[in-house]
Design a protein around this motif. Structure first.
Motif, short mmCIF file in Angstrom:
data_model
loop_
_atom_site.label_atom_id
_atom_site.label_comp_id
_atom_site.label_asym_id
_atom_site.label_seq_id
_atom_site.Cartn_x
_atom_site.Cartn_y
_atom_site.Cartn_z
N ILE A 135 47.40 44.38 43.64
CA ILE A 135 46.72 45.12 42.56
C ILE A 135 46.37 44.18 41.42
O ILE A 135 45.24 44.18 40.90
CB ILE A 135 47.59 46.28 42.07
N TRP A 149 41.91 50.36 40.17
CA TRP A 149 43.12 49.65 40.54
C TRP A 149 44.28 50.02 39.60
O TRP A 149 45.44 50.04 40.02
CB TRP A 149 42.90 48.14 40.51
N LYS A 153 48.03 51.27 40.48
CA LYS A 153 49.21 50.66 39.88
C LYS A 153 50.13 51.72 39.27
O LYS A 153 51.36 51.63 39.39
CB LYS A 153 48.79 49.67 38.79
#
Length: 331
Positions: A135, A149, A153
């Protein structure tokens, strides 16, 4: 039947003595008409003597049965006298052996369960760490997909938190064996947790504010106390209003963690410490596990730090009393 006869042998003997002796006494006194009170007295005296000896012979069993709290050492009757005491003692020994065998089975099961949970958590943490690294790498390479992303996360962070919580729950079964009481600065514990939850604060637009002085030192276990503060601050962020402040204050030997948000119903204040109880807010959020506050209760009770949860007027305050384990540093 044999035990019954042995237990009532004294009554049988009394009856035989009375059956034999009273006719002889009546014959010697020429009838019972003028000595009725004497015979009543004699019968009561014989009965009293019998009851006295029965009590002396069974005293250990009566005392044993009246005990409220019995440990392993006080579970058995030592040197039983009467037949009923001996039979009772034999039964207690068999019960004790059964309980000890079940206790050993439970300990083995608990140990196996802890190993399984620990192994499973560590197995899942390895690929999770790889995902988190991917990530970070992709966020730098693909700036246009940064927000997407970031969502991944966030979910990975939630998963990591749940795994850590599960691991802590598993280890809490042997918390006493893992304690290390030492003098620690309270401010450093709080600051470490705030740093660990930095991204969570930012994501939820919550701002931590700590007013703990550098001179506050307490006797406690650093690792387990950090778990407590982590759980409390995590909950404070989770249930706080947007753009509000989580205040971590210290005054008169007590640590206060305050957050603005929906009031916890009074009927749920005590129940939120029960294992797997999520409450109304937990069901609304959909992220509560019902483990966090249970761990807080278990750890603080073991560390002998009294605590209190209060919620009113859209403000919730969790208080930990360190007054019994505090030391103020001198300069």
């Amino acid at each position: 039947m044999k035990l019954f006869l042995q237990d009532h042998l004294s009554f049988i003997i009394l009856y035989i003595i009375t059956f034999i002796s009273l006719p002889i006494v009546i014959h010697q006194l020429d009838g019972i008409n003028n000595h009725y009170a004497y015979f009543i007295f004699l019968a009561i005296t014989l009965l009293a003597i019998l009851l006295f000896f029965r009590y002396v012979r069974r005293k250990k069993m009566y005392v044993h049965m009246k005990r409220n709290n019995m440990g392993i050492d006080g579970f058995l009757i030592h040197q039983p006298v009467s037949p009923i005491e001996k039979a009772y003692s034999v039964q207690l020994k068999s019960i004790q052996s059964f309980l000890l065998s079940k206790e050993d089975e439970y300990k083995d099961f608990l140990h196996e369960q802890q190993l399984m949970i620990s192994h499973a958590v560590h197995q899942m943490k390895t690929p999770l760490s790889v995902i988190q690294l991917l990530i970070q790498s992709n966020q730098l390479k693909e700036q246009s997909l940064f927000l997407e992303w970031q969502k991944v996360k966030t979910e990975c962070d939630k998963l990591n938190f749940s795994l850590n919580q599960l691991l802590t729950y598993s280890r809490s079964a042997k918390i006493l064996a893992d304690l290390k009481i030492e003098l620690i600065p309270l401010k450093s514990i709080v600051q470490e947790v705030i740093n660990d939850l930095k991204d969570y604060f930012i994501e939820n637009e919550i701002y931590p504010k700590s007013t703990i002085g550098d001179n506050v030192l307490i006797y406690s276990d650093r690792k387990w106390l950090k778990v407590v503060v982590y759980q409390l601050l995590n909950n404070a962020v989770k249930y706080s209003e947007k753009e509000s402040v989580v205040l971590i204050d210290y005054e008169n030997g007590k640590l206060f963690i305050k957050n603005k948000g929906e009031t916890i119903p009074e009927s749920e204040i005590n129940r939120v410490f029960e294992l797997f109880y999520t409450g109304t807010k937990g069901r609304t959020k959909g992220e509560a596990t019902g483990i966090g506050l249970y761990l807080v209760k278990k750890i603080l009770s073991t560390l002998n730090h009294p605590y209190r949860l209060y919620s009113a007027n859209n403000e919730t305050t969790f208080t930990i009393d360190f007054s019994g384990s505090i030391k103020t540093a001198t300069k």
